[in-house]
Design a protein around this motif. Structure first.
Motif, PDB file in Angstrom:
ATOM      1  N   LYS A 138       0.836  -1.293  -0.172  1.00  0.00           N
ATOM      2  CA  LYS A 138       0.077  -0.022   0.006  1.00  0.00           C
ATOM      3  C   LYS A 138       0.907   1.235  -0.083  1.00  0.00           C
ATOM      4  N   ASP A 139       0.492   2.281  -0.793  1.00  0.00           N
ATOM      5  CA  ASP A 139       1.198   3.623  -0.631  1.00  0.00           C
ATOM      6  C   ASP A 139       2.479   3.488  -1.457  1.00  0.00           C
ATOM      7  N   GLU A 140       2.883   2.609  -2.126  1.00  0.00           N
ATOM      8  CA  GLU A 140       3.933   2.466  -3.125  1.00  0.00           C
ATOM      9  C   GLU A 140       4.133   3.711  -3.978  1.00  0.00           C
ATOM     10  N   ASP A 141       2.919   4.359  -4.316  1.00  0.00           N
ATOM     11  CA  ASP A 141       3.208   5.702  -5.217  1.00  0.00           C
ATOM     12  C   ASP A 141       3.734   6.654  -4.149  1.00  0.00           C
ATOM     13  N   GLU A 142       3.033   6.846  -3.295  1.00  0.00           N
ATOM     14  CA  GLU A 142       3.341   8.037  -2.252  1.00  0.00           C
ATOM     15  C   GLU A 142       4.829   8.010  -1.903  1.00  0.00           C
ATOM     16  N   LEU A 143       5.424   6.735  -1.457  1.00  0.00           N
ATOM     17  CA  LEU A 143       6.845   6.795  -1.310  1.00  0.00           C
ATOM     18  C   LEU A 143       7.504   7.215  -2.339  1.00  0.00           C
ATOM     19  N   ALA A 144       7.286   6.551  -3.579  1.00  0.00           N
ATOM     20  CA  ALA A 144       8.114   6.798  -4.914  1.00  0.00           C
ATOM     21  C   ALA A 144       8.077   8.429  -4.986  1.00  0.00           C
ATOM     22  N   ALA A 145       6.870   9.016  -4.724  1.00  0.00           N
ATOM     23  CA  ALA A 145       6.922  10.556  -5.114  1.00  0.00           C
ATOM     24  C   ALA A 145       7.641  11.177  -4.201  1.00  0.00           C
ATOM     25  N   ARG A 146       7.821  10.933  -2.948  1.00  0.00           N
ATOM     26  CA  ARG A 146       8.544  11.492  -1.701  1.00  0.00           C
ATOM     27  C   ARG A 146      10.004  11.369  -1.606  1.00  0.00           C
ATOM     28  N   VAL A 147      10.584  10.120  -2.311  1.00  0.00           N
ATOM     29  CA  VAL A 147      11.870   9.875  -2.213  1.00  0.00           C
ATOM     30  C   VAL A 147      12.917  10.820  -2.781  1.00  0.00           C
ATOM     31  N   GLY A 148      13.890  11.458  -1.943  1.00  0.00           N
ATOM     32  CA  GLY A 148      14.575  12.628  -2.410  1.00  0.00           C
ATOM     33  C   GLY A 148      14.191  13.932  -1.818  1.00  0.00           C
ATOM     34  N   HIS A 149      13.130  14.091  -1.307  1.00  0.00           N
ATOM     35  CA  HIS A 149      12.383  15.176  -0.524  1.00  0.00           C
ATOM     36  C   HIS A 149      13.248  15.339   0.819  1.00  0.00           C
ATOM     37  N   PRO A 150      13.804  16.469   1.245  1.00  0.00           N
ATOM     38  CA  PRO A 150      14.619  16.236   2.428  1.00  0.00           C
ATOM     39  C   PRO A 150      13.933  16.024   3.718  1.00  0.00           C
ATOM     40  N   LEU A 151      12.639  16.301   3.604  1.00  0.00           N
ATOM     41  CA  LEU A 151      11.617  15.782   4.878  1.00  0.00           C
ATOM     42  C   LEU A 151      11.283  14.340   5.003  1.00  0.00           C
ATOM     43  N   TYR A 152      11.510  13.492   3.715  1.00  0.00           N
ATOM     44  CA  TYR A 152      11.062  12.042   3.806  1.00  0.00           C
ATOM     45  C   TYR A 152      12.247  11.321   3.378  1.00  0.00           C
ATOM     46  N   PRO A 153      11.804  10.058   3.553  1.00  0.00           N
ATOM     47  CA  PRO A 153      13.052   8.803   3.099  1.00  0.00           C
ATOM     48  C   PRO A 153      13.766   9.348   2.000  1.00  0.00           C
ATOM     49  N   ASP A 154      15.014   8.992   2.261  1.00  0.00           N
ATOM     50  CA  ASP A 154      15.911   9.039   0.876  1.00  0.00           C
ATOM     51  C   ASP A 154      15.705   7.731   0.215  1.00  0.00           C
ATOM     52  N   ALA A 155      16.360   7.373  -0.777  1.00  0.00           N
ATOM     53  CA  ALA A 155      16.531   6.137  -1.484  1.00  0.00           C
ATOM     54  C   ALA A 155      16.960   4.960  -0.620  1.00  0.00           C
ATOM     55  N   ASP A 156      18.164   5.134   0.103  1.00  0.00           N
ATOM     56  CA  ASP A 156      18.334   3.965   1.123  1.00  0.00           C
ATOM     57  C   ASP A 156      17.533   3.691   2.212  1.00  0.00           C
TER      58      ASP A 156
END
Length: 208
Positions: A138-156
């Motif tokens: 669930k919410d794979e698209d939300e995570l993909a859209a936020r990766v790299g944003h400084p307030l959200y999870p990075d790729a690692d």
């Protein structure tokens, strides 16, 4: 610091110093098996909403216009939530009037205790598991859209969250704890009132 069975505490999601969700929950137990919390449908919680009615699922929190925590009613399912020390997830049991209807794995940072409850940061990705142990992300698209944003999870961090989810999926497929029938017949203490937001809930920033 241990919590007492029957006590109401606040389970909060915090991101970059901003509280995004406040869930008052009843403590079922707090011991070596983990912190087990109960929240029935219809009880109160607070959710971050901006001036246009958008939630953090629709916009990154730094793009929300005049965001504030809004009282809402917890809908659809009663939930039992198990939080383990140092674990990057919580496991939820969903209950309807008919009884147990499935599990939910919320991927999140290990929780931190404070005097009013526990804080964690949501890692956006989740796993839904039905009573037959079929599962889906669930919410794979939300995570993909936020990766790299400084307030959200990075790729690692996103990769680590997926690995954590895959570990829980393997446990579910094997029927291993906590997906082994534990708690599926849970019933709350009938004397418990709804764990609603306390009158002083807005004062808790002093312990963030």
């Amino acid at each position: 610091m241990s919590f007492t069975p029957g006590q109401t505490i606040l389970r909060r999601h915090v991101r970059a110093g901003t509280v995004t969700v406040v869930q008052p929950m009843r403590v079922v137990s707090d011991d070596d098996a983990g912190l087990l919390l109960w929240k029935p449908a219809g009880s109160e919680y607070a959710n971050l909403v901006d001036a246009d009615g958008k939630t953090q699922h629709e916009l990154p929190i730094d793009r929300m216009r005049r965001p504030r925590l809004v009282h809402q009613a917890w809908r659809r399912h009663d939930i039992l939530v198990l939080m383990l020390p140092e674990a990057s997830h919580s496991v939820w049991w969903f209950f309807a009037e008919s009884g147990f209807v499935g599990w939910y794995v919320n991927l999140e940072t290990p929780y931190v205790r404070h005097v009013g409850g526990v804080d964690t940061t949501d890692l956006l990705l989740d796993v839904v598991i039905d009573p037959q142990r079929n599962w889906w992300w669930k919410d794979e698209d939300e995570l993909a859209a936020r990766v790299g944003h400084p307030l959200y999870p990075d790729a690692d961090a996103a990769d680590a969250a997926r690995r954590e989810g895959e570990h829980l999926i393997r446990l579910a497929e094997a029927g291993a704890h906590p997906f082994d029938g534990t708690h599926v017949d849970f019933r709350p203490d009938p004397s418990w009132l709804n764990p609603d937001l306390p009158a002083e809930w807005s004062e808790f920033p002093s312990v963030w």
